[in-house]
Motif scaffolding. Structure first.
Motif, PDB file in Angstrom:
ATOM      1  N   ALA A   1       0.833  -1.208   0.000  1.00 45.65           N
ATOM      2  CA  ALA A   1       0.000   0.000   0.000  1.00 45.65           C
ATOM      3  C   ALA A   1       0.866   1.256   0.000  1.00 45.65           C
ATOM      4  O   ALA A   1       0.573   2.232  -0.700  1.00 45.65           O
ATOM      5  CB  ALA A   1      -0.935   0.002   1.210  1.00 45.65           C
ATOM      6  N   LEU A   2       1.965   1.232   0.752  1.00 42.34           N
ATOM      7  CA  LEU A   2       2.882   2.366   0.788  1.00 42.34           C
ATOM      8  C   LEU A   2       3.489   2.604  -0.590  1.00 42.34           C
ATOM      9  O   LEU A   2       3.511   3.736  -1.083  1.00 42.34           O
ATOM     10  CB  LEU A   2       3.988   2.104   1.813  1.00 42.34           C
ATOM     11  N   LEU A   3       3.931   1.533  -1.234  1.00 35.72           N
ATOM     12  CA  LEU A   3       4.534   1.669  -2.564  1.00 35.72           C
ATOM     13  C   LEU A   3       3.502   2.116  -3.602  1.00 35.72           C
ATOM     14  O   LEU A   3       3.803   2.941  -4.472  1.00 35.72           O
ATOM     15  CB  LEU A   3       5.187   0.354  -2.985  1.00 35.72           C
TER      16      LEU A   3
ATOM     17  N   ARG B   1      -5.822  12.108  -2.239  1.00 37.97           N
ATOM     18  CA  ARG B   1      -6.210  10.804  -1.689  1.00 37.97           C
ATOM     19  C   ARG B   1      -4.981   9.921  -1.465  1.00 37.97           C
ATOM     20  O   ARG B   1      -4.862   9.253  -0.431  1.00 37.97           O
ATOM     21  CB  ARG B   1      -7.199  10.095  -2.611  1.00 37.97           C
ATOM     22  N   ALA B   2      -4.065   9.925  -2.419  1.00 38.84           N
ATOM     23  CA  ALA B   2      -2.860   9.106  -2.288  1.00 38.84           C
ATOM     24  C   ALA B   2      -1.974   9.607  -1.147  1.00 38.84           C
ATOM     25  O   ALA B   2      -1.381   8.799  -0.423  1.00 38.84           O
ATOM     26  CB  ALA B   2      -2.080   9.086  -3.601  1.00 38.84           C
ATOM     27  N   THR B   3      -1.895  10.908  -0.981  1.00 38.24           N
ATOM     28  CA  THR B   3      -1.100  11.466   0.118  1.00 38.24           C
ATOM     29  C   THR B   3      -1.695  11.078   1.463  1.00 38.24           C
ATOM     30  O   THR B   3      -0.971  10.690   2.384  1.00 38.24           O
ATOM     31  CB  THR B   3      -1.001  12.999  -0.015  1.00 38.24           C
ATOM     32  N   ALA B   4      -3.011  11.142   1.583  1.00 39.80           N
ATOM     33  CA  ALA B   4      -3.668  10.733   2.823  1.00 39.80           C
ATOM     34  C   ALA B   4      -3.446   9.238   3.082  1.00 39.80           C
ATOM     35  O   ALA B   4      -3.165   8.836   4.219  1.00 39.80           O
ATOM     36  CB  ALA B   4      -5.158  11.057   2.764  1.00 39.80           C
TER      37      ALA B   4
ATOM     38  N   THR C   1      -0.749   4.866   6.042  1.00 40.31           N
ATOM     39  CA  THR C   1       0.062   3.656   6.010  1.00 40.31           C
ATOM     40  C   THR C   1       1.388   3.870   6.742  1.00 40.31           C
ATOM     41  O   THR C   1       1.838   2.991   7.482  1.00 40.31           O
ATOM     42  CB  THR C   1       0.307   3.203   4.557  1.00 40.31           C
ATOM     43  N   CYS C   2       1.994   5.021   6.550  1.00 42.66           N
ATOM     44  CA  CYS C   2       3.247   5.316   7.259  1.00 42.66           C
ATOM     45  C   CYS C   2       3.011   5.312   8.766  1.00 42.66           C
ATOM     46  O   CYS C   2       3.822   4.771   9.528  1.00 42.66           O
ATOM     47  CB  CYS C   2       3.811   6.665   6.819  1.00 42.66           C
ATOM     48  N   GLY C   3       1.907   5.903   9.196  1.00 42.16           N
ATOM     49  CA  GLY C   3       1.589   5.908  10.620  1.00 42.16           C
ATOM     50  C   GLY C   3       1.448   4.504  11.170  1.00 42.16           C
ATOM     51  O   GLY C   3       1.931   4.189  12.262  1.00 42.16           O
ATOM     52  N   ALA C   4       0.790   3.647  10.402  1.00 41.01           N
ATOM     53  CA  ALA C   4       0.617   2.265  10.838  1.00 41.01           C
ATOM     54  C   ALA C   4       1.961   1.544  10.900  1.00 41.01           C
ATOM     55  O   ALA C   4       2.220   0.780  11.840  1.00 41.01           O
ATOM     56  CB  ALA C   4      -0.339   1.536   9.892  1.00 41.01           C
ATOM     57  N   LEU C   5       2.826   1.767   9.937  1.00 39.81           N
ATOM     58  CA  LEU C   5       4.138   1.105   9.929  1.00 39.81           C
ATOM     59  C   LEU C   5       5.051   1.629  11.030  1.00 39.81           C
ATOM     60  O   LEU C   5       5.829   0.866  11.603  1.00 39.81           O
ATOM     61  CB  LEU C   5       4.804   1.263   8.557  1.00 39.81           C
TER      62      LEU C   5
ATOM     63  N   THR D   1      -5.861   5.767  13.436  1.00 43.66           N
ATOM     64  CA  THR D   1      -6.301   4.847  14.466  1.00 43.66           C
ATOM     65  C   THR D   1      -6.350   3.410  13.988  1.00 43.66           C
ATOM     66  O   THR D   1      -6.310   2.497  14.780  1.00 43.66           O
ATOM     67  CB  THR D   1      -7.703   5.237  14.972  1.00 43.66           C
ATOM     68  N   ASP D   2      -6.432   3.177  12.726  1.00 42.58           N
ATOM     69  CA  ASP D   2      -6.509   1.845  12.162  1.00 42.58           C
ATOM     70  C   ASP D   2      -5.159   1.468  11.591  1.00 42.58           C
ATOM     71  O   ASP D   2      -4.539   2.251  10.906  1.00 42.58           O
ATOM     72  CB  ASP D   2      -7.587   1.830  11.067  1.00 42.58           C
ATOM     73  N   SER D   3      -4.704   0.244  11.856  1.00 39.74           N
ATOM     74  CA  SER D   3      -3.371  -0.136  11.383  1.00 39.74           C
ATOM     75  C   SER D   3      -3.386  -0.739   9.988  1.00 39.74           C
ATOM     76  O   SER D   3      -2.368  -1.156   9.489  1.00 39.74           O
ATOM     77  CB  SER D   3      -2.729  -1.125  12.369  1.00 39.74           C
ATOM     78  N   THR D   4      -4.530  -0.769   9.319  1.00 40.09           N
ATOM     79  CA  THR D   4      -4.590  -1.254   7.941  1.00 40.09           C
ATOM     80  C   THR D   4      -4.687  -0.094   6.990  1.00 40.09           C
ATOM     81  O   THR D   4      -5.242   0.935   7.336  1.00 40.09           O
ATOM     82  CB  THR D   4      -5.797  -2.193   7.749  1.00 40.09           C
ATOM     83  N   PRO D   5      -4.139  -0.236   5.787  1.00 37.22           N
ATOM     84  CA  PRO D   5      -4.177   0.874   4.838  1.00 37.22           C
ATOM     85  C   PRO D   5      -5.581   1.130   4.316  1.00 37.22           C
ATOM     86  O   PRO D   5      -6.444   0.337   4.357  1.00 37.22           O
ATOM     87  CB  PRO D   5      -3.260   0.435   3.708  1.00 37.22           C
TER      88      PRO D   5
END
Length: 137
Positions: A37-39, A97-100, A105-109, A133-137
């Motif tokens: 998701a990050l890539l 949208r991609a930046t958000a 995703t960065c926050g989750a990682l 708050t959610d660890s999934t992208p």
């Protein structure tokens, strides 16, 4: 490290994150969905940024031509400018949208026990990664 990693590393740096490319394989082994998701988000940001640049240039070109055109040409130019403006609006929305998604995703990682991403001392992302708050992208 291959060139695509450098591009992602640079893009993440621009967003306020530091990527450790040596940790990518291990992070991907533990969190493949989030790394993909990050890539994907990084690729979308890069593509939409290129679109924004070329569409802005096209709008400026059409505006310049419009100013020096006769009345018969103006309508055709306005229609083209409208299409360019619509495409530019779509590219800007896609970029946002991609930046958000990237920040989420960065926050989750960052919250994982892996050291693939960090926030450098001298800068911070526009939206704190801990806000997700959610660890999934």
């Amino acid at each position: 490290m291959s060139a695509p990693h450098l591009d992602v590393q640079r893009l993440l740096h621009d967003q306020g994150y530091a990527l450790d490319p040596d940790q990518l394989a291990e992070a991907c082994a533990h969190h493949p969905e989030q790394l993909c998701a990050l890539l994907a988000a990084a690729g979308t940001i890069a593509a939409s940024s290129a679109q924004i640049t070329v569409l802005t240039d096209a709008a400026n070109l059409l505006g310049d031509v419009h100013a020096s055109s006769d009345a018969d040409t103006v309508l055709s130019l306005r229609e083209r400018l409208d299409r360019v403006a619509d495409a530019l609006t779509a590219a800007l929305a896609q970029h946002d949208r991609a930046t958000a998604a990237l920040r989420h995703t960065c926050g989750a990682l960052i919250r994982t026990d892996l050291a693939v991403l960090s926030i450098p001392e001298h800068g911070s992302p526009a939206e704190a990664p801990g806000d997700a708050t959610d660890s999934t992208p």
